[in-house]
Design a protein around this motif. Structure first.
Motif, PDB file in Angstrom:
ATOM      1  N   LEU A  82       7.764  -6.101   2.989  1.00 18.18           N
ATOM      2  CA  LEU A  82       7.508  -5.998   4.423  1.00 18.18           C
ATOM      3  C   LEU A  82       6.056  -6.274   4.802  1.00 18.18           C
ATOM      4  CD1 LEU A  82       9.647  -2.834   5.252  1.00 18.18           C
ATOM      5  CD2 LEU A  82      10.231  -5.227   5.645  1.00 18.18           C
ATOM      6  N   LEU A  83       5.122  -6.043   3.884  1.00 18.28           N
ATOM      7  CA  LEU A  83       3.711  -6.254   4.213  1.00 18.28           C
ATOM      8  C   LEU A  83       3.410  -7.704   4.592  1.00 18.28           C
ATOM      9  CD1 LEU A  83       1.117  -4.561   4.394  1.00 18.28           C
ATOM     10  CD2 LEU A  83       0.586  -5.271   2.056  1.00 18.28           C
ATOM     11  N   PRO A  84       3.995  -8.714   3.931  1.00 17.78           N
ATOM     12  CA  PRO A  84       3.747 -10.093   4.368  1.00 17.78           C
ATOM     13  C   PRO A  84       4.176 -10.358   5.803  1.00 17.78           C
ATOM     14  CG  PRO A  84       4.667 -10.077   2.170  1.00 17.78           C
ATOM     15  CD  PRO A  84       4.757  -8.670   2.670  1.00 17.78           C
ATOM     16  N   VAL A  85       5.220  -9.658   6.264  1.00 15.49           N
ATOM     17  CA  VAL A  85       5.630  -9.817   7.662  1.00 15.49           C
ATOM     18  C   VAL A  85       4.515  -9.343   8.587  1.00 15.49           C
ATOM     19  CG1 VAL A  85       7.353  -9.183   9.389  1.00 15.49           C
ATOM     20  CG2 VAL A  85       8.043  -9.547   7.015  1.00 15.49           C
ATOM     21  N   LEU A  86       3.818  -8.275   8.177  1.00 17.80           N
ATOM     22  CA  LEU A  86       2.665  -7.820   8.957  1.00 17.80           C
ATOM     23  C   LEU A  86       1.580  -8.881   8.958  1.00 17.80           C
ATOM     24  CD1 LEU A  86       1.624  -5.303  10.517  1.00 17.80           C
ATOM     25  CD2 LEU A  86       0.484  -4.614   8.403  1.00 17.80           C
ATOM     26  N   GLY A  87       1.389  -9.548   7.805  1.00 18.07           N
ATOM     27  CA  GLY A  87       0.428 -10.647   7.744  1.00 18.07           C
ATOM     28  C   GLY A  87       0.802 -11.781   8.685  1.00 18.07           C
ATOM     29  N   ILE A  88       2.089 -12.093   8.764  1.00 17.67           N
ATOM     30  CA  ILE A  88       2.559 -13.129   9.689  1.00 17.67           C
ATOM     31  C   ILE A  88       2.285 -12.721  11.130  1.00 17.67           C
ATOM     32  CG2 ILE A  88       4.634 -14.237  10.608  1.00 17.67           C
ATOM     33  CD1 ILE A  88       5.755 -14.200   7.744  1.00 17.67           C
ATOM     34  N   LEU A  89       2.634 -11.473  11.474  1.00 16.03           N
ATOM     35  CA  LEU A  89       2.441 -11.007  12.843  1.00 16.03           C
ATOM     36  C   LEU A  89       0.970 -10.999  13.241  1.00 16.03           C
ATOM     37  CD1 LEU A  89       4.952  -8.002  12.962  1.00 16.03           C
ATOM     38  CD2 LEU A  89       5.224 -10.237  14.030  1.00 16.03           C
TER      39      LEU A  89
END
Length: 261
Positions: A82-89
């Protein structure tokens, strides 16, 4: 009439005005990670999933397996997903919410903003490792109090590997965000492309050997252990070159040239 900001220019907002320091820009970008509803709920989801995995271990794992190391390693899985999704956002919300117009007007040197965003993502990844350590420590104390092994013996290399894992996965997400500048598209690409590559590597024999060097699911797997060989580090480096460095570099070029409307 819609305002447009041309690609990055090399001057301050006003002549003679000092540029904001990188530390201030990084703090601003860290605040942006939790300012949006999506960012806040994603952080909550990461914490809840990690806590849920620990709770299941406390409830169902054998007593002799309830150790600090065995609590710490599984907590890395949901964070790593899930952390990469935060990077995307952190990248794409500027464009989806049209705040890039203001951001790049205040800081025309776009590379400074992008570097601050990447630093914020790295700091978030480091904080995630600390949270995993804290959750594992609490779980170990509970295991001791409820009859589990509660062993604290722990190889410090696991922490170093966890840092590499979380920082790299978060930056991979940021790279996809920079490259695509579109939240749903970047999330789908990040989630689907590695899985598709893994499936192709399993089904197509000639790709299986290449997958040992290019499939991040396989090259990052040794990071969940305390020991890695030089060959495993080499394969990890090659896969990160493809999935992290190339998207980041291409995304940086695109973001520097993209008009903001």
């Amino acid at each position: 009439m819609t305002a447009t900001i041309a690609p990055a220019v090399g001057r301050d907002v006003a002549a003679g005005q000092p540029r904001p320091p990188r530390s201030r820009l990084t703090v601003v970008e860290l605040r942006k990670l939790v300012d949006t509803r999506a960012g806040r709920w994603l952080l909550v989801a990461i914490g809840l999933v990690a806590a849920g995995i620990i709770a299941l271990q406390l409830a169902y794992a054998p007593d002799d397996e309830q150790t600090f190391a065995n609590f710490f390693v599984p907590s890395l899985f949901p964070v790593g997903v899930l952390l990469p999704v935060l990077g995307i956002l952190s990248i794409t919300t500027e464009w989806s919410q049209r705040t890039a117009l203001t951001t790049f007007a205040l800081v025309p040197r776009r590379e400074r903003v992008i570097i601050a965003k990447l630093l914020a993502v790295v700091l978030a990844a480091l904080a995630a490792v600390l949270v995993s350590l804290a959750v594992a420590a609490v779980a170990t104390l509970i295991a001791q109090a409820t009859g589990g092994a509660g062993t604290w013996r722990f190889d410090g290399m696991l922490i170093a590997h966890a840092v590499v894992l979380q920082v790299c996965t978060a930056l991979i997400g940021a790279g996809f965000g920079l490259l695509l500048l579109h939240t749903p598209l970047a999330i789908v690409a990040y989630l689907v492309l590695p899985i598709a590559w893994s499936i192709l590597g399993a089904l197509v024999q000639p790709l299986y050997r290449a997958g040992e060097w290019l499939d991040t699911n396989r090259t990052m797997e040794p990071l969940f252990t305390a020991e890695m060989t030089s060959g495993q580090w080499q394969r990890l480096a090659v896969s990160l070159l493809v999935w992290l460095v190339v998207p980041l570099a291409a995304g940086l070029v695109r973001t520097m040239r993209q008009e903001v409307t």
